[in-house]
Scaffold this active site. Sequence first.
Site, PDB file in Angstrom:
ATOM      1  N   ASN A 107      16.904 -55.557  82.886  1.00 37.23           N
ATOM      2  CA  ASN A 107      15.902 -56.542  83.303  1.00 37.23           C
ATOM      3  C   ASN A 107      15.657 -57.466  82.101  1.00 37.23           C
ATOM      4  O   ASN A 107      16.300 -57.318  81.051  1.00 37.23           O
ATOM      5  CB  ASN A 107      14.630 -55.871  83.844  1.00 37.23           C
ATOM      6  CG  ASN A 107      13.908 -55.062  82.781  1.00 37.23           C
ATOM      7  OD1 ASN A 107      14.098 -55.263  81.580  1.00 37.23           O
ATOM      8  ND2 ASN A 107      13.070 -54.142  83.205  1.00 37.23           N
ATOM      9  N   GLY A 136      12.874 -40.108  88.298  1.00 34.99           N
ATOM     10  CA  GLY A 136      13.908 -40.132  87.247  1.00 34.99           C
ATOM     11  C   GLY A 136      14.869 -41.244  87.645  1.00 34.99           C
ATOM     12  O   GLY A 136      15.274 -41.317  88.805  1.00 34.99           O
ATOM     13  N   GLY A 139      17.998 -41.804  87.052  1.00 31.16           N
ATOM     14  CA  GLY A 139      19.286 -41.347  87.582  1.00 31.16           C
ATOM     15  C   GLY A 139      19.132 -40.844  89.003  1.00 31.16           C
ATOM     16  O   GLY A 139      19.875 -41.248  89.920  1.00 31.16           O
ATOM     17  N   ALA A 140      18.155 -39.978  89.204  1.00 33.41           N
ATOM     18  CA  ALA A 140      17.929 -39.396  90.530  1.00 33.41           C
ATOM     19  C   ALA A 140      17.634 -40.488  91.554  1.00 33.41           C
ATOM     20  O   ALA A 140      18.170 -40.475  92.670  1.00 33.41           O
ATOM     21  CB  ALA A 140      16.760 -38.411  90.455  1.00 33.41           C
ATOM     22  N   GLY A 188       5.150 -45.175  96.191  1.00 36.67           N
ATOM     23  CA  GLY A 188       5.972 -44.088  95.668  1.00 36.67           C
ATOM     24  C   GLY A 188       7.332 -44.575  95.199  1.00 36.67           C
ATOM     25  O   GLY A 188       7.646 -45.769  95.263  1.00 36.67           O
ATOM     26  N   GLY A 209      14.845 -62.631  91.819  1.00 35.89           N
ATOM     27  CA  GLY A 209      16.214 -62.287  92.180  1.00 35.89           C
ATOM     28  C   GLY A 209      17.007 -61.748  91.003  1.00 35.89           C
ATOM     29  O   GLY A 209      16.465 -61.028  90.164  1.00 35.89           O
ATOM     30  N   ASP A 240      15.526 -49.146  90.298  1.00 33.44           N
ATOM     31  CA  ASP A 240      16.502 -48.103  90.648  1.00 33.44           C
ATOM     32  C   ASP A 240      17.025 -48.314  92.065  1.00 33.44           C
ATOM     33  O   ASP A 240      18.204 -48.067  92.346  1.00 33.44           O
ATOM     34  CB  ASP A 240      15.856 -46.713  90.533  1.00 33.44           C
ATOM     35  CG  ASP A 240      15.335 -46.465  89.126  1.00 33.44           C
ATOM     36  OD1 ASP A 240      15.952 -46.977  88.168  1.00 33.44           O
ATOM     37  OD2 ASP A 240      14.310 -45.775  88.982  1.00 33.44           O
ATOM     38  N   THR A 286      18.235 -58.546  86.187  1.00 32.52           N
ATOM     39  CA  THR A 286      17.290 -58.518  87.301  1.00 32.52           C
ATOM     40  C   THR A 286      16.028 -59.272  86.883  1.00 32.52           C
ATOM     41  O   THR A 286      15.516 -59.100  85.769  1.00 32.52           O
ATOM     42  CB  THR A 286      16.966 -57.075  87.732  1.00 32.52           C
ATOM     43  OG1 THR A 286      16.493 -56.349  86.595  1.00 32.52           O
ATOM     44  CG2 THR A 286      18.205 -56.370  88.281  1.00 32.52           C
TER      45      THR A 286
HETATM   46  O1  RIB Z   1      12.260 -46.279  87.334  1.00 33.15           O
HETATM   47  C1  RIB Z   1      11.257 -45.443  87.804  1.00 33.15           C
HETATM   48  C2  RIB Z   1      11.419 -44.085  87.225  1.00 33.15           C
HETATM   49  O2  RIB Z   1      11.218 -44.156  85.835  1.00 33.15           O
HETATM   50  C3  RIB Z   1      10.427 -43.088  87.733  1.00 33.15           C
HETATM   51  O3  RIB Z   1      10.894 -42.373  88.845  1.00 33.15           O
HETATM   52  C4  RIB Z   1      10.170 -42.205  86.517  1.00 33.15           C
HETATM   53  O4  RIB Z   1      10.556 -40.890  86.701  1.00 33.15           O
HETATM   54  C5  RIB Z   1      10.911 -42.869  85.364  1.00 33.15           C
HETATM   55  O5  RIB Z   1      12.092 -42.252  85.107  1.00 33.15           O
END
Ligand code: RIB
Length: 322
Positions: free
Chosen positions: A202, A57, A59-60, A305, A243, A270, A238
């Site tokens: 991006n 996610g 945000g996470a 991952g 860069g 992220d 991005t």
């Molecule tokens: O940016 C990558 C994320 O996009 C993944 O973790 C997936 O859950 C989606 O939200």
Amino acid sequence: MAADRTNLTGAASSAGEGGKDIAVIGSSNMDLITYITRMPGEGETVEAPDFAMGFGGKGANQAVSASRLGSRVLMLTRVGNDLFAESTIENYRRNGIDTTHVLPTEAASGVAPIFVDEESRNSILIVKGANALLSPQDVRRAEDQIAACRLIVLQLEIPLETVYEAVALGKRHSIPVLLNPAPAQPDLELEKVRDCQYIVPNESELSLLTGMPVDSLDDVRNAAAVLLEVGIANVIVTLGSRGALWMTRTEDRLIPGVAVEARDTTGAGDAFIGCFSHFLVSTGDTATSLEMANRYSADSVTKRGTQSSYATKEEFEEILRG
Ligand code: RIB
């Protein structure tokens, strides 16, 4: 830049007792990552060499990368009522994130089936589930804690009305807001996010937001200028391994990327945002924070991952030394 420092320092001094550095308001997903040699055609079954499940996610991911680097992070998100929910909350705790506003919901947790090919390119599906229920009211309920933070970080895997509410809250409390407009949303109303201090798209998101081509760096500059015209103070585009381009009304800087051999680019954007946010609140210096973000996200693509590829503070210090 002195102007950046003043902004963040000013916000920090108004942070309440026990306030956090960063409030991330966004999504939580369970990433279901299949490593493929090719996508199946219609009606075809194809064997894939590997599979991994991990926390994700946008945000996470941004919250976890900032927290691993040492920022104190408050997360506002919704998780479902299924077997993914508890482990997602536990993952936030393990990463030192404040879960007061991680809200269990009568819905399925967000999931993201992801396909990564042998060239390390990814394709992502998202099923929003509980993320679609994160409401403006949830933001208002957490107002006191969010107002005690120094930076608000947003993406677009939650309802747009919730994003607009968070931008308004930031303005009310003079807290800088960073918006990562991902995934691209044609319905995003730029007028409603003009008070963001930072927008970090991006290239393809920039093109969708502005309706302009991004085929060359000059195209990117022209499109970024549209976002500056709307009133957003800093536009950071991005550019993957090339860069990031940082533009303000007075700055135009290309911060070069770091060459690495990519294994899995999932979540690299992220990692960039989480790292940039961390260094922005700790140094107040945009250019330095962008250099760090380039290095941190480059490291993340060398590992498989999403969150599993994010370095800790100690690991990142080692990378910087090496
Ligand atoms: O940016 C990558 C994320 O996009 C993944 O973790 C997936 O859950 C989606 O939200």
